[in-house]
Design a protein around this motif. Structure first.
Motif, PDB file in Angstrom:
ATOM      1  N   GLN A   5     -20.448  63.657   2.308  1.00 53.35           N
ATOM      2  CA  GLN A   5     -20.928  62.891   1.148  1.00 53.35           C
ATOM      3  C   GLN A   5     -19.782  62.046   0.565  1.00 53.35           C
ATOM      4  N   PHE A   6     -18.600  62.651   0.492  1.00 55.13           N
ATOM      5  CA  PHE A   6     -17.442  61.944  -0.024  1.00 55.13           C
ATOM      6  C   PHE A   6     -17.110  60.749   0.869  1.00 55.13           C
ATOM      7  N   GLN A   7     -17.132  60.972   2.181  1.00 54.72           N
ATOM      8  CA  GLN A   7     -16.838  59.882   3.120  1.00 54.72           C
ATOM      9  C   GLN A   7     -17.874  58.755   2.993  1.00 54.72           C
ATOM     10  N   GLU A   8     -19.121  59.147   2.838  1.00 54.67           N
ATOM     11  CA  GLU A   8     -20.172  58.142   2.686  1.00 54.67           C
ATOM     12  C   GLU A   8     -19.987  57.358   1.387  1.00 54.67           C
ATOM     13  N   LEU A   9     -19.603  58.042   0.318  1.00 57.22           N
ATOM     14  CA  LEU A   9     -19.339  57.405  -0.960  1.00 57.22           C
ATOM     15  C   LEU A   9     -18.178  56.396  -0.819  1.00 57.22           C
ATOM     16  N   VAL A  10     -17.119  56.800  -0.151  1.00 56.17           N
ATOM     17  CA  VAL A  10     -15.961  55.934   0.056  1.00 56.17           C
ATOM     18  C   VAL A  10     -16.356  54.722   0.914  1.00 56.17           C
ATOM     19  N   ILE A  11     -17.117  54.961   1.951  1.00 55.67           N
ATOM     20  CA  ILE A  11     -17.559  53.878   2.834  1.00 55.67           C
ATOM     21  C   ILE A  11     -18.419  52.870   2.056  1.00 55.67           C
ATOM     22  N   HIS A  13     -18.373  52.356  -1.139  1.00 52.28           N
ATOM     23  CA  HIS A  13     -17.503  51.679  -2.098  1.00 52.28           C
ATOM     24  C   HIS A  13     -16.688  50.599  -1.382  1.00 52.28           C
ATOM     25  N   LEU A  14     -16.186  50.903  -0.198  1.00 46.92           N
ATOM     26  CA  LEU A  14     -15.428  49.927   0.580  1.00 46.92           C
ATOM     27  C   LEU A  14     -16.302  48.740   0.981  1.00 46.92           C
ATOM     28  N   LYS A  15     -17.560  49.013   1.338  1.00 43.36           N
ATOM     29  CA  LYS A  15     -18.476  47.918   1.669  1.00 43.36           C
ATOM     30  C   LYS A  15     -18.701  47.018   0.461  1.00 43.36           C
ATOM     31  N   ALA A  16     -18.873  47.629  -0.704  1.00 41.43           N
ATOM     32  CA  ALA A  16     -19.080  46.855  -1.931  1.00 41.43           C
ATOM     33  C   ALA A  16     -17.837  46.010  -2.229  1.00 41.43           C
ATOM     34  N   LEU A  17     -16.659  46.619  -2.085  1.00 44.51           N
ATOM     35  CA  LEU A  17     -15.412  45.885  -2.323  1.00 44.51           C
ATOM     36  C   LEU A  17     -15.239  44.746  -1.318  1.00 44.51           C
TER      37      LEU A  17
END
Length: 92
Positions: A5-11, A13-17
């Motif tokens: 879940q954490f990795q998906e959240l980071v991914i 967030h990175l896509k949004a950035l």
């Protein structure tokens, strides 16, 4: 929160950035083009104005040359008249 879940959240967030960075770059490019066009137009206008002003200056200088010639001619005529006048006074 699990590791996945954490990795998906980071991914996400990175896509949004990444999308935001792409949008910023796109806007920056548009702004650069706008500024370049505006500056180019202003420089072109300045060169056109410079040419017009150069023509005006040439006409003014030509007029001054004509006036100067007339003034020199008048100075000579006045000088001759003054000499003639003073010679007539001496004769009397």
């Amino acid at each position: 929160m699990t590791n996945e879940q954490f990795q998906e959240l980071v991914i996400n967030h990175l896509k949004a950035l990444t999308n935001e960075v792409k949008e910023i770059k796109s806007n920056q490019h548009k702004l650069e083009l706008h500024i370049e066009t505006e500056v180019t137009d202003k420089i072109r206008s300045l060169y056109e104005f410079r040419e017009v002003q150069a023509n005006v200056n040439e006409r003014i200088l030509a007029a001054l040359d004509r006036i100067e010639s007339k003034v020199e001619t008048h100075d000579i005529q006045i000088s001759i008249l003054d000499k003639t006048k003073s010679n007539k006074r001496k004769v009397k």
